[in-house]
Design a protein around this motif. Structure first.
Motif, mmCIF file in Angstrom:
data_model
loop_
_atom_site.group_PDB
_atom_site.id
_atom_site.type_symbol
_atom_site.label_atom_id
_atom_site.label_comp_id
_atom_site.label_asym_id
_atom_site.label_seq_id
_atom_site.Cartn_x
_atom_site.Cartn_y
_atom_site.Cartn_z
ATOM 1 N N LEU A 219 38.386 37.329 47.669
ATOM 2 C CA LEU A 219 39.298 38.451 47.855
ATOM 3 C C LEU A 219 39.193 39.424 46.684
ATOM 4 C CD1 LEU A 219 41.635 39.844 49.343
ATOM 5 C CD2 LEU A 219 43.213 38.374 48.078
ATOM 6 N N MET A 220 39.033 38.895 45.474
ATOM 7 C CA MET A 220 38.983 39.730 44.281
ATOM 8 C C MET A 220 37.765 40.640 44.253
ATOM 9 S SD MET A 220 40.147 36.924 41.453
ATOM 10 C CE MET A 220 39.888 37.992 40.038
ATOM 11 N N ILE A 221 36.683 40.267 44.973
ATOM 12 C CA ILE A 221 35.482 41.093 44.949
ATOM 13 C C ILE A 221 35.348 41.926 46.212
ATOM 14 C CG2 ILE A 221 34.248 39.511 43.442
ATOM 15 C CD1 ILE A 221 32.731 38.478 45.834
ATOM 16 N N THR A 222 36.400 41.949 47.047
ATOM 17 C CA THR A 222 36.378 42.823 48.215
ATOM 18 C C THR A 222 36.451 44.272 47.762
ATOM 19 O OG1 THR A 222 37.492 41.159 49.550
ATOM 20 C CG2 THR A 222 37.558 43.414 50.363
ATOM 21 N N GLU A 223 35.631 45.105 48.370
ATOM 22 C CA GLU A 223 35.614 46.519 47.970
ATOM 23 C C GLU A 223 36.978 47.138 48.240
ATOM 24 O OE1 GLU A 223 33.117 50.656 48.843
ATOM 25 O OE2 GLU A 223 32.517 48.775 49.788
ATOM 26 N N GLU A 224 37.515 47.826 47.254
ATOM 27 C CA GLU A 224 38.864 48.377 47.352
ATOM 28 C C GLU A 224 38.818 49.875 47.083
ATOM 29 O OE1 GLU A 224 42.279 49.120 48.255
ATOM 30 O OE2 GLU A 224 41.904 46.960 48.295
ATOM 31 N N THR A 225 39.319 50.644 48.050
ATOM 32 C CA THR A 225 39.289 52.101 47.916
ATOM 33 C C THR A 225 40.570 52.654 47.302
ATOM 34 O OG1 THR A 225 40.114 52.327 50.201
ATOM 35 C CG2 THR A 225 37.727 52.350 49.879
ATOM 36 N N ASN A 226 41.636 51.845 47.260
ATOM 37 C CA ASN A 226 42.886 52.305 46.664
ATOM 38 C C ASN A 226 42.715 52.364 45.152
ATOM 39 O OD1 ASN A 226 45.603 52.074 45.398
ATOM 40 N ND2 ASN A 226 46.281 52.061 47.530
ATOM 41 N N LYS A 227 42.845 53.561 44.579
ATOM 42 C CA LYS A 227 42.574 53.744 43.157
ATOM 43 C C LYS A 227 43.551 52.956 42.291
ATOM 44 C CE LYS A 227 40.495 55.594 39.625
ATOM 45 N NZ LYS A 227 40.262 57.030 39.459
ATOM 46 N N LEU A 228 44.824 52.942 42.666
ATOM 47 C CA LEU A 228 45.802 52.224 41.845
ATOM 48 C C LEU A 228 45.560 50.721 41.886
ATOM 49 C CD1 LEU A 228 48.251 52.173 40.022
ATOM 50 C CD2 LEU A 228 49.700 52.191 42.048
ATOM 51 N N PHE A 229 45.201 50.201 43.051
ATOM 52 C CA PHE A 229 44.886 48.774 43.152
ATOM 53 C C PHE A 229 43.743 48.435 42.206
ATOM 54 C CE2 PHE A 229 42.951 44.978 44.793
ATOM 55 C CZ PHE A 229 44.002 44.231 45.309
ATOM 56 N N GLN A 230 42.734 49.312 42.168
ATOM 57 C CA GLN A 230 41.594 49.103 41.283
ATOM 58 C C GLN A 230 42.015 49.170 39.822
ATOM 59 O OE1 GLN A 230 38.546 52.223 41.121
ATOM 60 N NE2 GLN A 230 36.980 50.650 41.413
ATOM 61 N N LEU A 231 42.866 50.150 39.478
ATOM 62 C CA LEU A 231 43.330 50.291 38.104
ATOM 63 C C LEU A 231 44.126 49.070 37.664
ATOM 64 C CD1 LEU A 231 44.527 54.023 38.102
ATOM 65 C CD2 LEU A 231 42.516 53.100 36.946
ATOM 66 N N GLN A 232 45.010 48.580 38.541
ATOM 67 C CA GLN A 232 45.831 47.434 38.178
ATOM 68 C C GLN A 232 44.985 46.182 37.999
ATOM 69 O OE1 GLN A 232 48.658 46.984 37.028
ATOM 70 N NE2 GLN A 232 48.755 44.745 37.149
ATOM 71 N N THR A 233 44.006 45.993 38.867
ATOM 72 C CA THR A 233 43.115 44.842 38.738
ATOM 73 C C THR A 233 42.386 44.874 37.403
ATOM 74 O OG1 THR A 233 42.790 44.743 41.142
ATOM 75 C CG2 THR A 233 41.166 43.629 39.775
ATOM 76 N N LEU A 234 41.913 46.050 37.024
ATOM 77 C CA LEU A 234 41.181 46.195 35.762
ATOM 78 C C LEU A 234 42.102 45.987 34.557
ATOM 79 C CD1 LEU A 234 38.548 46.889 34.334
ATOM 80 C CD2 LEU A 234 39.139 49.299 34.532
ATOM 81 N N CYS A 235 43.291 46.598 34.581
ATOM 82 C CA CYS A 235 44.216 46.487 33.455
ATOM 83 C C CYS A 235 44.727 45.066 33.290
ATOM 84 C CB CYS A 235 45.396 47.449 33.643
ATOM 85 S SG CYS A 235 44.963 49.198 33.470
#
Length: 352
Positions: A219-235
């Protein structure tokens, strides 16, 4: 992954490192992931020579991080010959592209985080590329009009500069894309290893698999287009893996959170904090929101629409008004770079 899970993962990685020191070539093939069989021989050589294995969150270098300059095999497309070259990006340690690098299931969380970081950087590079292409197109159209009307085109120097910058971004994007694919291959291989029958591992009582379910990793490596979801995962990952440069992602997320606070009649506060505290406080804030919402997927819409636009209020999901007051207090009691920053913030906001 939280701090406790990080400690558990480190123990599993230590077990993997100990296993490497006695593993056979056949075992390495069966229970490891790498870019090239040369890594297996490098491990065997390190066993014999006593060379140290250097471990990080993504895997292990059996050459003590001294093989970067010979870590890549280039294939001549015309003649079919090969040549030994430095790892792409050298002198940067680009382990996921190195032929000496070896990893496995115990390092999946670190590999996935690295994968997410590269994905974020690719997105940022793509945005710059699009802007350069737009500016170049406008100048080329202007140049064409000047030629058609026998007029002097006065922005030739700017056009050349933009074309140069565009080419640099293309090269950067090409490297990132290859890093991205290489990391994904290592992740896929590690997942495949984790699903095998591990008879030899059971005999040796060595833990080589990561904690948690493989469905969570996938699930963690599923491509995600939501920018905030991506930012939160990275932070969130950056707090666990401090080698990550998440300064830009932290700033972008802080802007979104402050916008949400303002739209919900609260005073924006994150912009007043230094970057280090923005990361920690933003993660604490998001943890509260995720607890209220039930999951990150459910929490993200609360920071986009309609909550960030003010059409709905965070109070409707039980998100109290105390957070901005807690952050004010935190500014007074926290010492920047203190080892207790995270725990103090969580104590301040944990009851909201």
């Amino acid at each position: 992954m939280d701090k406790a899970e990080k400690l558990l993962a480190e123990k599993e990685q230590d077990s993997y490192a100990r296993w490497l020191k006695d593993a056979t070539y056949k075992q390495l093939e069966a229970y490891s992931a790498s870019n090239d069989p040369a890594s297996f021989q490098a491990v065997l050589n390190a066993q014999q020579s006593g060379a140290s294995f250097i471990k990080d969150d993504k895997g292990i270098c059996p050459k003590a991080c001294l093989g970067c300059d010979t870590g890549y095999i280039s294939i001549n497309e015309d003649g079919g010959g090969t040549s030994v070259q430095p790892v792409p990006g050298y002198p940067e340690q680009n382990c996921v592209r190195c032929r000496w690098f070896i990893t496995g299931p115990a390092f999946l969380p670190g590999l996935v985080h690295h994968f997410n970081v590269i994905g974020y950087n690719m997105g940022e590079t793509a945005e710059r590329l699009m802007q350069f292409e737009k500016d170049i197109e406008q100048l080329e159209n202007k140049k064409f009009d000047c030629e058609q009307n026998n007029q002097l085109f006065t922005e030739y120097e700017r056009l050349v500069k933009l074309e140069k910058l565009h080419q640099q971004e293309l090269q950067k994007n090409d490297k990132l894309a290859n890093d991205y694919n290489a990391t994904l291959r290592l992740i896929d291989r590690s997942i495949a290893v984790s699903k095998k029958t591990t008879e030899s591992i059971e005999v040796d009582c060595i833990q080589l698999v990561t904690a948690g379910e493989m469905d969570d990793i996938e699930l963690m490596i599923t491509e995600e287009t939501n920018k905030l979801f991506q930012l939160q995962t990275l932070c969130n990952g950056a707090e666990i893996y401090p080698e990550t440069d998440a300064s830009k992602a932290t700033l972008q997320r802080s802007q979104i959170i402050d916008l949400t606070l303002a739209a919900n009649e609260k005073k924006p506060i994150l912009f007043t904090l230094p970057p280090e505290l923005q990361l920690i406080a933003g993660n604490a804030w998001m943890r509260i929101l995720i607890n209220r919402a039930g999951s990150l997927k459910e929490a993200v819409p609360y920071l986009t629409t309609p909550y960030a636009e003010g059409r709905k209020q965070l109070a409707e999901i039980g998100f109290g008004i105390e957070f901005d007051e807690a952050l004010k207090l935190q500014q007074q009691v926290l010492i920047p770079h203190s080892n207790n920053e995270k725990s103090k913030i969580e104590m301040l906001v944990g009851g909201l």
